[in-house]
Scaffold this active site. Structure first.
Site, short mmCIF file in Angstrom:
data_model
loop_
_atom_site.label_atom_id
_atom_site.label_comp_id
_atom_site.label_asym_id
_atom_site.label_seq_id
_atom_site.Cartn_x
_atom_site.Cartn_y
_atom_site.Cartn_z
N GLU A 280 0.82 -1.22 0.00
CA GLU A 280 0.00 0.00 0.00
C GLU A 280 0.85 1.26 0.00
O GLU A 280 0.41 2.31 -0.42
CB GLU A 280 -0.94 0.01 1.22
CG GLU A 280 -2.32 -0.53 0.88
CD GLU A 280 -3.38 -0.19 1.90
OE1 GLU A 280 -3.06 0.30 3.00
OE2 GLU A 280 -4.56 -0.41 1.59
N HIS A 301 7.43 -26.74 -1.27
CA HIS A 301 6.78 -27.81 -2.02
C HIS A 301 5.65 -27.26 -2.89
O HIS A 301 4.73 -27.97 -3.27
CB HIS A 301 6.27 -28.88 -1.05
CG HIS A 301 7.39 -29.54 -0.33
ND1 HIS A 301 7.91 -30.76 -0.70
CD2 HIS A 301 8.16 -29.10 0.71
CE1 HIS A 301 8.92 -31.06 0.10
NE2 HIS A 301 9.10 -30.06 0.95
N LYS A 415 -13.94 0.64 -3.24
CA LYS A 415 -14.91 1.14 -2.26
C LYS A 415 -16.05 1.90 -2.96
O LYS A 415 -17.21 1.72 -2.63
CB LYS A 415 -14.21 2.09 -1.27
CG LYS A 415 -13.39 1.42 -0.19
CD LYS A 415 -13.03 2.50 0.81
CE LYS A 415 -12.30 2.00 2.01
NZ LYS A 415 -12.00 3.08 2.97
O1 PA5 Z 1 -2.83 1.38 5.83
C1 PA5 Z 1 -3.89 1.96 5.70
O2 PA5 Z 1 -4.02 3.19 5.93
C2 PA5 Z 1 -5.11 1.22 5.27
O3 PA5 Z 1 -4.80 -0.12 5.05
C3 PA5 Z 1 -6.19 1.30 6.31
O4 PA5 Z 1 -5.68 0.84 7.53
C4 PA5 Z 1 -7.40 0.45 5.91
O5 PA5 Z 1 -7.86 0.88 4.67
C5 PA5 Z 1 -8.50 0.55 6.94
O6 PA5 Z 1 -8.87 1.87 7.11
P1 PA5 Z 1 -9.97 2.27 8.16
O7 PA5 Z 1 -9.48 1.89 9.51
O8 PA5 Z 1 -10.09 3.75 8.02
O9 PA5 Z 1 -11.23 1.53 7.78
#
Ligand code: PA5
Length: 428
Positions: A280, A301, A415
């Site tokens: 990310e 494996h 989303k």
């Molecule tokens: O690393 C990040 O910022 C994301 O992976 C968020 O943690 C994830 O999208 C969850 O976000 P939220 O806690 O706002 O639902």
């Protein structure tokens, strides 16, 4: 520093001096990252731990922990992505040594009704506390999971259910802080200046860990020690810089995949935390290496065959981190002659070290670039150090790529489709 980064055969594959030259050529962005001056737009709260783990917040985590342990057999942690992977990683990695009256169950990271119904059954059967964690309280998975589990809690505990909710969230309109205040839930801060995947050393990760029995003071101390050492180590001998630079050079030489290789199944959640951190953070350009993990021996494996003889696109980062069970010795097999007599009397741990060495040697010999990160032992202190090491290296690596480490706009596309498919009215 008792964590060692070793370039193994990778340096000979990419050119012995390539990393040094790249570090010197990119001195300015690397130094900016080392000083915490790159992408310094309000999301660097994790960078200086002394500030992030100020004592009142840390004490609040310990107080909430004592409260939960006094009332719950199980705490259900509801969160997704950066909101739950750090806690998952530490709890599973250390679970054999943890002692707590309260076990941790994770929910709210899928939309499987079946899985959520199992969590509802836990609420019915056991004494439960919910810890809902959300940076932006708008993600469907944890949001709807929380709703369903909250209802089950209300049915079970009536008007006192609110004493059993701990919300870890942001402040501001529509965020968990407001809801917690309205509904009289307990509240812990998801620090404004820390994004999800860099949140493991804040209340987000530390609170569930503490409830599970992790010594979070030790974990934080290990992270802080790593921070001081990395910030004090000069450019050319800095392991986080070397790691960041090597993986970027490997990508430019055609190694589009980096796999974190582990040899303890208990480290699978740690590897998944690492994958999320790097994917990310860096996956916003065509030039970022794709992070994945292999869990050996099992994956030897399976994907092991591809790594050995398939397309040369995979680099491996071997994580030399093991549980230690020196007294677990292999006994003779009498009267069954099973053909494994050559192992009689060996400490079992020797076997895992042998497969580690064997896989590394075999892959390196066939031209797979192998990096190695060695940690002397698997405990809270080392784990804290490792969390910090990877976040620090990832931040430097993203800066080398020129991407903002702290956003994840691409995630919003699915989303938005969800909102359309499910009929949410979106403003604007
Ligand atoms: O690393 C990040 O910022 C994301 O992976 C968020 O943690 C994830 O999208 C969850 O976000 P939220 O806690 O706002 O639902």
């Amino acid at each position: 520093m008792d964590l060692v980064f070793d370039s193994k055969n990778a340096r000979s594959l990419i050119g012995a001096d390539a990393a040094r030259r790249r570090i010197l050529a990119d001195r300015s962005p690397i130094e900016a990252a080392l000083r915490g001056e790159a992408w310094n737009d309000g999301k660097l709260g994790w960078f200086s731990l002394a500030e992030g783990l100020s004592s009142p917040e840390f004490q609040k985590i310990l107080d909430e922990t004592a409260c939960v342990r006094g009332m719950a057999e199980t705490m259900i942690v509801i969160g997704i992505g950066g909101s739950n992977r750090g806690a998952m990683a530490a709890i599973r990695a250390l679970h054999r040594s943890l002692k707590s009256p309260t076990r941790i169950v994770f929910a709210g990271d899928s939309l499987s009704g079946e899985e959520l119904m199992e969590a509802v059954e836990i609420v019915k059967r056991e004494s439960v506390v919910l810890n809902v964690i959300a940076k932006d309280f708008n993600t469907v998975e944890p949001g709807i999971g929380f709703r369903v589990l909250r209802k089950a809690m209300m049915e079970k505990y009536g008007s006192t259910y609110n004493e059993r909710i701990v919300a870890t969230g942001s402040r501001g309109p529509g965020q968990l802080f407001e809801l917690a205040r309205e509904q009289d839930w307990h509240f812990l801060d998801f620090p404004e200046a820390i994004g999800g995947r860099f949140s493991v050393l804040s209340a987000v990760g530390l609170f569930p860990m503490a409830v599970a029995g992790v010594d979070i003071a030790e974990l934080a101390a290990g992270a802080r020690a790593m921070e001081s050492e990395l910030k004090a180590t000069e450019l050319l001998s800095n392991p986080a810089v070397s790691y960041a630079v090597d993986r970027n050079i490997l990508f430019s030489k055609g190694f589009a995949v980096e796999s974190l290789v582990i040899f303890e199944p208990d480290l699978v959640p740690l590897a998944r935390w690492w994958v999320q951190l790097f994917a990310e953070t860096e996956g916003k350009t065509q030039n970022a290496i794709f992070p994945t993990y292999f869990s050996y021996s099992e994956d030897l494996h399976a994907v092991g065959q591809y790594v050995q003889q398939g397309t040369r696109c995979v680099a491996e980062t071997f994580l030399k981190l093991f549980h230690e069970n020196p007294d677990f010795v292999i006994e003779k097999s009498e009267p069954v002659g099973d053909g494994f007599d050559y192992l009689d009397g060996k400490p079992f741990d020797e076997l895992n070290l042998a497969v580690y060495a064997a896989a590394l040697e075999a892959h390196a010999k066939d031209g797979v670039p192998c990096l190695e990160i060695r940690c002397p032992r698997l405990d809270a202190r080392r784990l804290g150090g490792l969390f910090y090491f990877f976040m620090f290296a990832c931040y430097i690596s993203a800066n080398l790529l020129g991407v903002n480490p702290f956003n994840q706009d691409g995630v919003e596309n699915y989303k938005r489709n969800m909102y359309r498919l499910l009929g949410k009215k979106v403003q604007g």
